[in-house]
Design an enzyme around this catalytic site. Structure first.
Site, PDB file in Angstrom:
ATOM      1  CG  HIS A  46      13.850  -4.885  27.193  1.00  0.00           C
ATOM      2  ND1 HIS A  46      14.859  -3.996  26.923  1.00  0.00           N
ATOM      3  CD2 HIS A  46      14.025  -5.921  26.336  1.00  0.00           C
ATOM      4  CE1 HIS A  46      15.613  -4.457  25.948  1.00  0.00           C
ATOM      5  NE2 HIS A  46      15.126  -5.629  25.574  1.00  0.00           N
ATOM      6  NE  ARG A  71      13.250 -10.204  27.265  1.00  0.00           N
ATOM      7  CZ  ARG A  71      12.860  -9.623  26.125  1.00  0.00           C
ATOM      8  NH1 ARG A  71      13.282 -10.088  24.946  1.00  0.00           N
ATOM      9  NH2 ARG A  71      12.030  -8.593  26.152  1.00  0.00           N
ATOM     10  CG  ASP A  85      17.576 -19.647  44.030  1.00  0.00           C
ATOM     11  OD1 ASP A  85      17.674 -20.721  43.416  1.00  0.00           O
ATOM     12  OD2 ASP A  85      18.480 -19.203  44.780  1.00  0.00           O
ATOM     13  CD  GLU A 151      17.899 -10.825  21.825  1.00  0.00           C
ATOM     14  OE1 GLU A 151      16.913 -10.086  21.903  1.00  0.00           O
ATOM     15  OE2 GLU A 151      18.643 -11.091  22.789  1.00  0.00           O
ATOM     16  CG  ASP A 177      17.931  -6.368  21.081  1.00  0.00           C
ATOM     17  OD1 ASP A 177      18.250  -5.168  20.978  1.00  0.00           O
ATOM     18  OD2 ASP A 177      17.538  -6.871  22.141  1.00  0.00           O
TER      19      ASP A 177
END
Length: 253
Positions: A46, A71, A85, A151, A177
């Site tokens: 987000h 996230r 990574d 969600e 969500d």
């Protein structure tokens, strides 16, 4: 990855508290790490965070010995690879609705033979300078965390199957969500959403996965702790806005 073994702490039954931050600033990440959180979640779903931002933020949290997860914006191997990574300890994968989704997330995080993550001497592997890549692969597969977010309405029917996937460390409730999927957007205390919470708690019980959740405040954290959650997070937004409003209300009395 930080020396602190977050996975072992979860397996030992410890209760961990974390904070989501979606603003791509290493100084902010380091400042939050100094507040005593057990983990941070860098929000690439987000926020405006890109892998380069994430890498510098992970450097900031590593300095303070606090693990950072990311996230990711999508449950896609190429996306997960780039964020892992950077040296993040693990990922939060949004909108996991089935055991197949969870399996795909685990395989993207883990190297072979468990997964399919590509290998090279990136920052996560200390650029190949600290240990052999073979040693790094073994350590990374043992230490990296996979957090899957429940969600959707569809996910409610497969919580137990999702939690049972080998390599899933945390089954995480995404209240906003979830409320949207259930037809009551933003009403995270609506009876239909509360009923869904119960189904998630029941589905996780008896599995090797910990129950996790995003909360807004202390009351939410206490309530979910009573439900059995052991991986509890707030957002930096909720911390800042509540503190600012509280201060202004007090001084303007």
């Amino acid at each position: 990855m930080p020396a602190r073994d977050t996975k072992e702490r979860l397996r030992a039954g410890e209760l961990l508290y974390g904070c989501f931050v979606r603003y791509p600033d290493p100084g902010l990440a380091e400042l939050l790490a100094l507040q005593g959180f057990d983990f941070l979640v860098l929000d690439g779903e987000h926020g405006t965070m890109e892998p380069r931002d994430c890498e510098n933020m992970v450097r900031g949290t590593d300095v303070r010995g606090v693990p950072a997860l990311v996230r990711v914006p999508a449950n896609e191997p190429a996306v997960i690879l780039r964020f892992m990574d950077t040296g993040a300890l693990g990922v939060h994968v949004p909108l996991v609705s089935s055991a197949d989704d969870a399996e795909r997330a685990v395989r993207a995080v883990k190297y072979g033979p468990r997964g399919t993550r590509g290998l090279t001497g990136v920052r996560a592997a200390a650029y190949g300078q600290r240990e052999s890549l073979a040693e790094y692969v073994e350590r990374a597969n043992a230490e990296t965390l996979v957090v899957v977010q429940i969600e959707t309405r569809a996910a409610l029917e497969q919580v137990a199957e999702i939690a049972a996937v080998d390599g899933v460390d945390v089954v995480f409730v995404g209240p906003t969500d979830l409320s949207h999927s259930l037809g009551v957007p933003g009403q995270t205390s609506h009876p239909v959403v509360v009923e869904a919470y119960g189904a998630i708690v029941e589905g996780v019980q008896g599995s090797a996965a910990a129950l996790g959740v995003l909360v807004a405040d202390e009351a939410g954290a206490r309530a979910w702790r009573e439900r059995g959650a052991r991986y509890i997070a707030v957002t930096v937004d909720s911390l800042v806005t509540r503190s600012a409003r509280g201060l202004l209300a007090a001084v303007r009395e």
